[in-house]
Structure formats: C-alpha cells, structure tokens
Design a protein around this motif. Structure first.
Motif, PDB file in Angstrom:
ATOM      1  N   LEU A   1       0.825  -1.200   0.000  1.00 46.28           N
ATOM      2  CA  LEU A   1       0.000   0.000   0.000  1.00 46.28           C
ATOM      3  C   LEU A   1       0.863   1.255   0.000  1.00 46.28           C
ATOM      4  N   LEU A   2       1.910   1.269   0.816  1.00 46.00           N
ATOM      5  CA  LEU A   2       2.810   2.420   0.873  1.00 46.00           C
ATOM      6  C   LEU A   2       3.462   2.674  -0.478  1.00 46.00           C
ATOM      7  N   ARG A   3       3.889   1.607  -1.141  1.00 47.45           N
ATOM      8  CA  ARG A   3       4.507   1.786  -2.441  1.00 47.45           C
ATOM      9  C   ARG A   3       3.510   2.317  -3.462  1.00 47.45           C
ATOM     10  N   GLY A   4       2.280   1.827  -3.411  1.00 44.42           N
ATOM     11  CA  GLY A   4       1.264   2.325  -4.324  1.00 44.42           C
ATOM     12  C   GLY A   4       0.985   3.802  -4.114  1.00 44.42           C
ATOM     13  N   VAL A   5       0.872   4.210  -2.856  1.00 39.87           N
ATOM     14  CA  VAL A   5       0.672   5.630  -2.544  1.00 39.87           C
ATOM     15  C   VAL A   5       1.866   6.458  -3.022  1.00 39.87           C
ATOM     16  N   ALA A   6       3.075   5.928  -2.823  1.00 39.44           N
ATOM     17  CA  ALA A   6       4.279   6.651  -3.229  1.00 39.44           C
ATOM     18  C   ALA A   6       4.348   6.810  -4.746  1.00 39.44           C
ATOM     19  N   ILE A   7       3.985   5.764  -5.495  1.00 39.65           N
ATOM     20  CA  ILE A   7       4.012   5.842  -6.963  1.00 39.65           C
ATOM     21  C   ILE A   7       3.004   6.877  -7.448  1.00 39.65           C
ATOM     22  N   ALA A   8       1.789   6.849  -6.906  1.00 38.02           N
ATOM     23  CA  ALA A   8       0.782   7.844  -7.283  1.00 38.02           C
ATOM     24  C   ALA A   8       1.228   9.241  -6.868  1.00 38.02           C
ATOM     25  N   GLY A   9       1.885   9.339  -5.710  1.00 35.03           N
ATOM     26  CA  GLY A   9       2.351  10.640  -5.227  1.00 35.03           C
ATOM     27  C   GLY A   9       3.453  11.224  -6.080  1.00 35.03           C
ATOM     28  N   THR A  10       4.350  10.385  -6.591  1.00 34.46           N
ATOM     29  CA  THR A  10       5.403  10.915  -7.458  1.00 34.46           C
ATOM     30  C   THR A  10       4.814  11.451  -8.755  1.00 34.46           C
ATOM     31  N   LEU A  11       3.767  10.803  -9.254  1.00 33.01           N
ATOM     32  CA  LEU A  11       3.079  11.356 -10.425  1.00 33.01           C
ATOM     33  C   LEU A  11       2.470  12.711 -10.074  1.00 33.01           C
TER      34      LEU A  11
ATOM     35  N   PHE B   1       5.091   3.385 -17.053  1.00 34.88           N
ATOM     36  CA  PHE B   1       3.984   3.560 -17.988  1.00 34.88           C
ATOM     37  C   PHE B   1       3.150   4.800 -17.676  1.00 34.88           C
ATOM     38  N   GLN B   2       3.050   5.204 -16.399  1.00 34.24           N
ATOM     39  CA  GLN B   2       2.291   6.409 -16.107  1.00 34.24           C
ATOM     40  C   GLN B   2       3.007   7.647 -16.657  1.00 34.24           C
ATOM     41  N   ASN B   3       4.339   7.620 -16.651  1.00 32.03           N
ATOM     42  CA  ASN B   3       5.085   8.720 -17.252  1.00 32.03           C
ATOM     43  C   ASN B   3       4.935   8.719 -18.769  1.00 32.03           C
ATOM     44  N   LEU B   4       4.881   7.527 -19.361  1.00 32.38           N
ATOM     45  CA  LEU B   4       4.672   7.429 -20.795  1.00 32.38           C
ATOM     46  C   LEU B   4       3.284   7.961 -21.176  1.00 32.38           C
TER      47      LEU B   4
ATOM     48  N   ALA C   1       2.310  11.191 -23.486  1.00 32.05           N
ATOM     49  CA  ALA C   1       1.432  11.077 -24.651  1.00 32.05           C
ATOM     50  C   ALA C   1       0.268  12.064 -24.564  1.00 32.05           C
ATOM     51  N   LEU C   2      -0.205  12.320 -23.374  1.00 40.32           N
ATOM     52  CA  LEU C   2      -1.294  13.274 -23.194  1.00 40.32           C
ATOM     53  C   LEU C   2      -0.827  14.714 -23.360  1.00 40.32           C
ATOM     54  N   CYS C   3       0.359  15.023 -22.874  1.00 42.86           N
ATOM     55  CA  CYS C   3       0.761  16.421 -22.721  1.00 42.86           C
ATOM     56  C   CYS C   3       1.699  16.947 -23.794  1.00 42.86           C
TER      57      CYS C   3
ATOM     58  N   CYS D   1      -4.109   8.055 -12.423  1.00 46.85           N
ATOM     59  CA  CYS D   1      -4.076   7.161 -11.259  1.00 46.85           C
ATOM     60  C   CYS D   1      -5.174   6.106 -11.337  1.00 46.85           C
ATOM     61  N   VAL D   2      -6.388   6.532 -11.666  1.00 46.20           N
ATOM     62  CA  VAL D   2      -7.506   5.587 -11.787  1.00 46.20           C
ATOM     63  C   VAL D   2      -7.219   4.577 -12.895  1.00 46.20           C
ATOM     64  N   LEU D   3      -6.646   5.062 -13.999  1.00 43.57           N
ATOM     65  CA  LEU D   3      -6.319   4.170 -15.111  1.00 43.57           C
ATOM     66  C   LEU D   3      -5.376   3.060 -14.666  1.00 43.57           C
TER      67      LEU D   3
END
Length: 382
Positions: A10-20, A297-300, A304-306, A333-335
């Motif tokens: 859970l901590l890692r998931g929060v951290a990954i979303a937080g870095t985004l 992949f979230q950075n990719l 692609a969006l921006c 994040c939801v994706l």
C-alpha cells in the motif's frame, strides 16, 4: 506478516501515485521539463499549494521503502547462505540500465538511476555495525546540507523570473536528442538524490529493524507522526510558499521529514484495520505490487497526453491551469489502478517486473531463483 507486507504494498502504491503528483506539473508545463530548471517567477497561490501536497514527500517515502527492500534482500541472502552483496549488485545494475532507458526514451527526471547508484553503495553498508552506518548517514547528510545550502544561497542572489526556459521540442525524437545533449543538466539531480538516498535507505533499514511495520512499533510510529505530520507539514507549507529560492530546502530537506510521518501514519491505519480492504486501498495496493511498471507507464501516458508528439494538452489547456492538472493526475491514477488490478488477476508481477526478473535470473538459470516480497519491494521505481 501478511499485514506488514500489505502495508508495504500500500505504501509503495501511494508513493508511486504521489510521485506522479509531482511529475504531472512537469508534463503539463507548456515550457516543458526544462522550465523546472529555470527557477523563475513564483506560481500562483493555488498552484503552489497543489504542488506542496506532493513535492518531495513521495520521493522521500519511496526512497525509505527502497531501504526497507534492501534490508529484506539482505535478510533473504543471509537466510539462504548467499554471499552479500553478491547477486544484489546485478539487480542494481539492471535497475541502472532501466533508469537510463527511462531517462532517454520517456522522462528527463527519472529517479531510478539515482536509486541504482545509491543501492550499490548502501549494499556494502547494510550489514555493517551501527557505528559505521551512523557515520555514513552523518557524512551523507552533511554533504546534502552543504549542497542545498550553497545552491539556496545562490538562488537567492538570482533575479526573480530570470531563468525561464524555452518551449519543449514537440517531436519525440527531438526530445530524445535534447535529453542526450543536455544529460549533464537534466541528470544534475543525482547529486542530491544519492546522498539523500544513502540517508533514507539506511534509515528505512533501521526503521524496519526497529519494528515500525509491526504492532511493537506503535510508540515509534507515534513519534514519527508527531515529527513528520505535526512539525514537518507546517514547516513544509512555509518553505513551499517562501519562493523559488527555497525549492531545494523544500524538496530535499523538509519534505523527507513529512515522508517519515506518512510512512508511520499509513502503516498505523493498516495495522488498525480489521475489515476487508476497500476499493481504493486495493487499487493502491495493486499499483504497489506493480510499482516499476506503473511508474514507467504512467510517465509514458502523461507524455502522450501532454507533449506535442501526443495530444499536446500542455499547450492546448494552458489557460485552464492549475485546475486541469489534478484532474489529469487523478485520471491517470484511476487508469493504472484499474490496469494493475486486471493484470494481477493473471500474473503475480507487473509486465516490466516479469521481464526484469527474467533478466535477473538469466545468469543463474541452474540455481534456485530467489523471489518473494523482498524482491518486489526493492524493485519499485520513483
């Protein structure tokens, strides 16, 4: 044990979303990633507050978790009678290669390279005496303080708005060429990431040994919450609004203090929960189990969006800043909560983790492969 490991996922998931949450401001800036290096005029009050919510905190949290993962790797090697650091250096080499590819092909401010270099250093310290570990933490911390202090003093002498960057090249190949040509500039953050990483890696390992993820660590978690949330958040808020000159202090000194509070707070919540995990917690946990894949992949997807080679929303929606930026963050994040959950129905690791594990085991095909949660923890990205 399961609950403790669940807290780590859970901590890692929060951290990954937080870095985004930090990186999304870079992707959505019409000036491109180079605008971050300009240290130009202050952002508006709303944008400054939104940046405050993520800047540096989740970098610090993920760095602490890398230290926890390294400690778990060390324990696993000792249990199996393997030479340390031994194979771990090959893991670090693969992480360095992944970071280089990620930097060149996707994102200027990749942190995996810094983690790889740091892990190569800390791997030789993790089993040493408390005296040696403390000496290294003090030395690395002193170096970090000196560099942040000198750069902050320099930034205070610069005229406001004097470093505005030019627009980012619109083509993907142009972006790759720019990253290669200006690698020394874009990779300058490694000078701060490595000493910060040494301190937080070793601190994460110490917290693990002290039982911060177990019931017996309740008093320790309480102290970390008081320091990180009670004292760190107000101080972090102050440095966030102090102006661009305080960027280094805000990101590399104050925010990691908040990271400690977040680690303790989230762990305490998980340990107290008795009901089945809800949808949100399962989503973050699944992102944590596929952390490296989600990070890359979230950075990719954000690019692609921006960027101009994709939808170009950074320029098209510039008039809607800062409001559209957190919406883009939430959507991505939801994706990836959804994609990671669907992927884990069939596989026990993310796609990049599977390829990475194959490469890690390749030199020792005839030996019994090491695995488990310890490898997953230390395999995460920024």
């Amino acid at each position: 044990m399961d609950r403790r490991i669940g807290a780590l996922d859970l901590l890692r998931g929060v951290a990954i979303a937080g870095t985004l949450g930090t990186n999304i401001w870079i992707f959505t800036d019409p000036g491109g990633p180079g605008a971050l290096l300009g240290f130009g005029a202050d952002a508006g009050g709303v944008e400054t507050f939104l940046r405050f919510l993520s800047n540096g905190k989740f970098l610090g949290l993920l760095t602490l978790l890398f230290g926890v993962g390294l400690e778990l790797q060390y324990r696993s090697a000792v249990r199996r009678g393997l030479t340390w650091p031994g194979r771990y250096l090959w893991r670090a080499t693969l992480l360095l290669a992944e970071g280089i590819l990620h930097y060149v092909l996707i994102f200027e401010f990749d942190v995996l390279m810094g983690y790889a270099i740091t892990s190569m250093i800390v791997a030789y310290l993790i089993g040493r005496s408390e005296r040696v570990v403390t000496a290294w933490m003090v030395a690395a911390g002193t170096l970090l303080l000196a560099m942040v202090g000198l750069l902050t003093a320099l930034l205070m002498t610069m005229p406001a708005g004097g470093g505005t960057a030019a627009a980012h090249p619109s083509g993907w190949l142009e972006q790759v060429e720019l990253r290669l040509r200006h690698a020394a500039i874009f990779r300058a953050e490694l000078l701060f990431i490595v000493p910060l990483g040494i301190v937080l890696f070793l601190l994460g390992a110490r917290l693990m040994r002290a039982g911060v993820f177990e019931e017996r660590g309740a008093r320790l978690r309480g102290r970390l919450i008081a320091a990180g949330i009670g004292a760190g958040v107000p101080l972090n808020l102050l440095t966030s609004f102090a102006g661009p000159a305080w960027f280094m202090v805000d990101r590399y000194l104050v925010a990691p203090l908040v990271s400690l509070g977040l680690l303790a707070l989230i762990t305490s919540i998980v340990l107290r929960m008795r009901s089945a995990p809800g949808l949100l917690r399962r989503g973050f946990t699944n992102v944590g189990r596929t952390a490296l894949s989600c990070y890359v992949f979230q950075n990719l997807v954000a690019g692609a969006l921006c960027y101009g080679w994709g939808l170009g929303l950074a320029t098209r929606l510039d008039g809607l800043r800062p409001w559209w930026v957190p919406v883009a963050w939430a959507g991505i994040c939801v994706l990836f909560m959804t994609l990671s959950s669907l992927w884990l129905r069939r596989f026990d690791r993310g796609p990049i983790e599977l390829a990475w594990q194959w490469a890690y085991q390749a030199p020792w095909r005839r030996t019994r492969a090491g695995g488990g949660q310890a490898e997953q923890v230390s395999g995460a990205g920024r």
